[in-house]
Scaffold this active site. Structure first.
Site, PDB file in Angstrom:
ATOM      1  N   GLU A 191      -2.703  -8.892   2.983  1.00 39.14           N
ATOM      2  CA  GLU A 191      -3.176  -9.390   4.278  1.00 39.14           C
ATOM      3  C   GLU A 191      -4.685  -9.243   4.448  1.00 39.14           C
ATOM      4  O   GLU A 191      -5.260  -9.816   5.371  1.00 39.14           O
ATOM      5  CB  GLU A 191      -2.426  -8.668   5.411  1.00 39.14           C
TER       6      GLU A 191
ATOM      7  N   CYS B 217       0.837  -1.199   0.000  1.00 38.53           N
ATOM      8  CA  CYS B 217       0.000   0.000   0.000  1.00 38.53           C
ATOM      9  C   CYS B 217       0.876   1.255   0.000  1.00 38.53           C
ATOM     10  O   CYS B 217       1.651   1.458  -0.925  1.00 38.53           O
ATOM     11  CB  CYS B 217      -0.994  -0.029   1.155  1.00 38.53           C
TER      12      CYS B 217
ATOM     13  N   HIS C 175      -3.775  -4.701  -0.450  1.00 31.16           N
ATOM     14  CA  HIS C 175      -3.369  -5.314   0.812  1.00 31.16           C
ATOM     15  C   HIS C 175      -3.452  -6.842   0.711  1.00 31.16           C
ATOM     16  O   HIS C 175      -4.549  -7.390   0.793  1.00 31.16           O
ATOM     17  CB  HIS C 175      -4.279  -4.855   1.950  1.00 31.16           C
TER      18      HIS C 175
END
EC number: 4.3.2.10
Length: 211
Positions: A193, A81, A191
């Site tokens: 994650e 990001c 992202h």
């Protein structure tokens, strides 16, 4: 098991990144310690919020020097990001220009889109030969951002001795850089994650590239 450091410079989803990389099969430490960051098999540089604030935090722990030294030695780094955005030459927010790490030429500025921020799942246009996206060509990833690099300005080595970076694109209003694979330096605007199984797969792909 690869040893990964999540660089703690006061910005980023540190714990969610830590959990995601650990689930992908790595031994993970969250720290700003220079020696640990330099010694790790891989360094993850997360980032959320404003470009200028992230650069200030990064410089406060000498993170820009850590990134540069790792890359000079061919040691892998993964930006996420705003941790990707700060790898470019500069960012422009609200008319203020902030110098980035300058690992890649180019400017990060506001997305030209009817709705900003770009928030949610989106597809990506993956180049041939991508290792990061192996097995993920038709997947969606989770984005949360208002700014991006909307052009790729790094010239290809005319001699062909240095492999050209692989640039993945996405669209929200206009095209923007969604990911880059450039030797030891990789980065994603989205992202991993927060991207479910696809993000976990991508992190495993990255870990598999570490020597």
């Amino acid at each position: 098991m690869k040893k990964i450091v999540i660089l703690d410079y006061g910005s980023g989803n540190l714990r969610s990144a830590e959990r995601a990389v650990a689930r992908a099969g790595a031994e993970v430490t969250v720290t700003a310690d220079r020696d640990a960051a330099l010694a790790a098999d891989g360094l993850v540089v997360p980032g959320v919020g404003a470009f200028a604030a992230c650069m200030a935090g990064l410089r406060s722990v000498h993170g820009d020097q850590i990134i540069g030294r790792r890359l000079a030695g061919g040691r892998p780094v993964l930006g996420i990001c705003v941790g990707m955005q700060i790898l470019f030459s500069k960012g422009i927010e609200h008319g203020v220009t902030t110098q980035g790490c300058d690992e890649w030429p180019g400017t990060v500025d506001r997305l030209n889109a009817p709705v900003v921020p770009h928030m949610g799942w989106n597809t990506v246009d993956v180049p041939e030969g991508s290792v990061l996206f192996e097995g993920l060509r038709d997947e969606r990833f989770y984005f949360v951002h208002s700014y991006a690099a909307r052009s790729w300005d790094l010239e290809t080595d005319p001699t062909g001795t240095i492999p050209a970076p692989l640039v993945t694109w996405s669209e929200h209003g206009d095209r923007f850089v969604a990911a880059v694979e450039n030797g030891p330096l990789c980065a994603t605007q989205f992202h991993p994650e927060k991207s479910g199984d696809a993000g976990a797969h991508l992190l495993r792909n990255w870990l598999a590239t570490l020597a």
